[in-house]
Design a protein around this motif. Structure first.
Motif, short mmCIF file in Angstrom:
data_model
loop_
_atom_site.label_atom_id
_atom_site.label_comp_id
_atom_site.label_asym_id
_atom_site.label_seq_id
_atom_site.Cartn_x
_atom_site.Cartn_y
_atom_site.Cartn_z
N ARG A 94 -28.60 -47.95 88.60
CA ARG A 94 -30.02 -47.83 88.28
C ARG A 94 -30.30 -47.87 86.78
O ARG A 94 -31.45 -48.01 86.36
CB ARG A 94 -30.59 -46.54 88.86
CG ARG A 94 -30.54 -46.46 90.39
CD ARG A 94 -31.33 -45.26 90.88
NE ARG A 94 -31.11 -45.00 92.29
CZ ARG A 94 -31.77 -45.58 93.28
NH1 ARG A 94 -32.70 -46.49 93.00
NH2 ARG A 94 -31.52 -45.27 94.53
N LEU A 317 -34.51 -45.25 83.90
CA LEU A 317 -33.63 -46.05 84.74
C LEU A 317 -34.17 -47.48 84.77
O LEU A 317 -35.00 -47.83 85.61
CB LEU A 317 -33.56 -45.43 86.14
CG LEU A 317 -33.01 -44.00 86.16
CD1 LEU A 317 -33.00 -43.45 87.59
CD2 LEU A 317 -31.61 -43.93 85.57
N THR A 319 -33.02 -50.29 85.58
CA THR A 319 -32.76 -51.12 86.77
C THR A 319 -32.87 -50.24 88.02
O THR A 319 -32.07 -50.34 88.94
CB THR A 319 -31.39 -51.79 86.69
OG1 THR A 319 -30.37 -50.80 86.40
CG2 THR A 319 -31.37 -52.85 85.61
N PHE A 320 -33.87 -49.38 88.00
CA PHE A 320 -34.11 -48.45 89.10
C PHE A 320 -34.13 -49.14 90.45
O PHE A 320 -33.63 -48.63 91.45
CB PHE A 320 -35.44 -47.74 88.86
CG PHE A 320 -35.89 -46.84 89.98
CD1 PHE A 320 -35.38 -45.56 90.09
CD2 PHE A 320 -36.81 -47.28 90.92
CE1 PHE A 320 -35.80 -44.71 91.12
CE2 PHE A 320 -37.23 -46.45 91.95
CZ PHE A 320 -36.72 -45.17 92.05
N ASP A 321 -34.72 -50.33 90.50
CA ASP A 321 -34.91 -51.01 91.78
C ASP A 321 -33.67 -51.77 92.25
O ASP A 321 -33.75 -52.55 93.20
CB ASP A 321 -36.12 -51.94 91.73
CG ASP A 321 -36.03 -52.95 90.60
OD1 ASP A 321 -35.01 -52.97 89.89
OD2 ASP A 321 -37.00 -53.71 90.41
N ASN A 322 -32.52 -51.54 91.62
CA ASN A 322 -31.29 -52.19 92.07
C ASN A 322 -30.66 -51.51 93.28
O ASN A 322 -29.67 -52.00 93.83
CB ASN A 322 -30.25 -52.22 90.94
CG ASN A 322 -30.48 -53.39 89.99
OD1 ASN A 322 -31.48 -54.08 90.08
ND2 ASN A 322 -29.55 -53.61 89.08
N THR A 325 -34.25 -46.41 97.63
CA THR A 325 -34.50 -44.96 97.64
C THR A 325 -34.53 -44.43 99.07
O THR A 325 -34.52 -43.23 99.28
CB THR A 325 -35.82 -44.62 96.94
OG1 THR A 325 -36.90 -45.27 97.62
CG2 THR A 325 -35.79 -45.09 95.49
N ALA A 378 -37.29 -51.69 95.22
CA ALA A 378 -35.99 -51.06 95.49
C ALA A 378 -35.63 -51.12 96.97
O ALA A 378 -34.46 -51.29 97.33
CB ALA A 378 -36.01 -49.61 95.01
#
Length: 385
Positions: A94, A317, A319-322, A325, A378
């Motif tokens: 992330r 973060l 690249t949070f959506d890598n 959740t 994500a």
């Protein structure tokens, strides 16, 4: 869990003194100065020595445990319980590849806020975990099998422990929870499915708690191989395990379980937990050799793009959506007959499952977040619509 009393935390029994470990002098493992009177006033002097007093010797298991248990310690040093590597690797995904162990501020923040769940030998075999205020669990006696309540679910209690023991029964939103996990009701403890080899590790440094090692990770078919029998008389297993669209076992045999909202380090979880039962696409299917079903249960985890920002004032973060959740999950609340498998009074299971898609399939409309766009991206691999 109620903390141990002051005396319970430190009392050492005569039984321990007669044990194998009790034959060692206290200073062998703990250091300190044994040449002091047994008085309250002498405590500080007793705990001081040329070598620092060692409260938790097994934190240095390569020094204090390996002489007799090298077959375990050589593997344990790379285990997830000890290294917490799963946290670091998830963070890297992330955070654009950043390793928080290489940044002093980030590592200090992690150690202060997150590392309490790290476990060494003693926290399973001598004391209650440090994260629940510790204390000698059995008057300093070493025990081979950890206590389900005082060791295992002391750390893994918020989800696993509460669900396994059926503690949500009667709570609002958990009306479908009728019983504790069938394995718990039969007297099985954690070790029945998660033996020592899994807990101690196999010498490999894995990136995630869903370890990619089929040989020592618990699977339903280890004890229930008949569901894979092509000649099974159970139409439901034939359709859902061997058919064109396959389902994780927990989809049919789990009860309602808990999810959480966003967690901001230093601020706590922003909102209370809530009951869920959501089926998503199995995004692990093409990355795993044995988690290959098309659909699996998913659980929302408490992560947000600015979760760690206070560790150095600016971290986000990027690249949070890598990673989703809504994560692949394996609830520990198994029953043969659940609100989906119990078809009594109905014509077929479609009336409790297939006709309930709007409620139990994870869809974009289920995402309600301050960071809506980030969460939608994500969870693209998980959504069923």
């Amino acid at each position: 869990m109620a903390p141990l009393g002051p005396a319970e935390r430190v009392f050492v029994s005569e039984t321990f003194l007669g044990s194998v470990h009790g034959q060692l002098a206290c200073t062998t493992c703990h250091g300190g100065n044994s040449n002091t009177p047994l008085t309250k006033e002498a405590k500080a002097a007793a705990h001081a020595a040329t070598a620092d007093f060692v409260a938790l010797p097994s934190e240095q298991f390569d020094v204090y445990c390996s002489a007799c248990h090298s077959d375990i310690t050589t593997k344990f040093e790379t285990s997830l319980h000890y290294t917490q590597n799963g946290f670091y690797e998830r963070f890297k995904i992330r955070a654009g590849g950043m390793d928080l162990r290489t940044d002093a501020n980030m590592k200090a923040g992690f150690d202060a806020d997150c590392a309490k769940c790290h476990a060494a030998c003693g926290q399973c075999h001598v004391i209650r975990p440090v994260s629940v205020n510790s204390g000698l669990e059995q008057a300093h006696q070493f025990y081979r099998t950890p206590s389900l309540v005082n060791n295992c679910t002391a750390c893994h209690g918020s989800r696993v422990g509460e669900e396994f023991r059926g503690l949500h029964r009667g709570e609002e939103g958990y009306e479908n929870v009728k019983e504790a996990d069938v394995h718990y009701n039969k007297g099985m403890n954690c070790m029945a499915c998660h033996p020592a080899d899994e807990m101690h590790g196999d010498g490999n440094l894995y990136p995630y708690r869903y370890v990619e090692n089929e040989s020592f990770v618990a699977q339903c078919t280890d004890c229930h191989p008949d569901v894979l029998d092509t000649n099974t008389e159970n139409l439901y297993h034939t359709t859902h395990v061997q058919g064109n669209t396959t389902l994780q076992c927990q989809i049919c045999h789990s009860q309602t379980y808990k999810s959480c909202n966003g967690c901001h380090v230093g601020e706590g979880i922003t909102g209370s937990s809530y009951p869920t039962f959501k089926i998503g696409k199995n995004y692990l299917k093409n990355t795993s050799s044995f988690r290959t079903t098309d659909f699996a249960l998913v659980r929302h985890i408490p992560i947000a793009p600015d979760t760690y920002h206070n560790w150095n004032g600016s971290i986000s973060l990027t690249t949070f959506d890598n990673a989703p959740t809504w994560k692949y999950t394996t609830p520990h609340n198994i029953q043969r007959w659940t609100f989906l498998t119990d078809t009594s009074g109905t014509a077929w299971c479609g009336q409790t499952c297939h006709d309930s898609h709007d409620e139990i399939l994870l869809k974009r409309s289920d995402v309600d977040s301050t960071y809506l766009d980030d969460e939608l991206r994500a969870n693209e691999p998980v959504f069923t619509d």
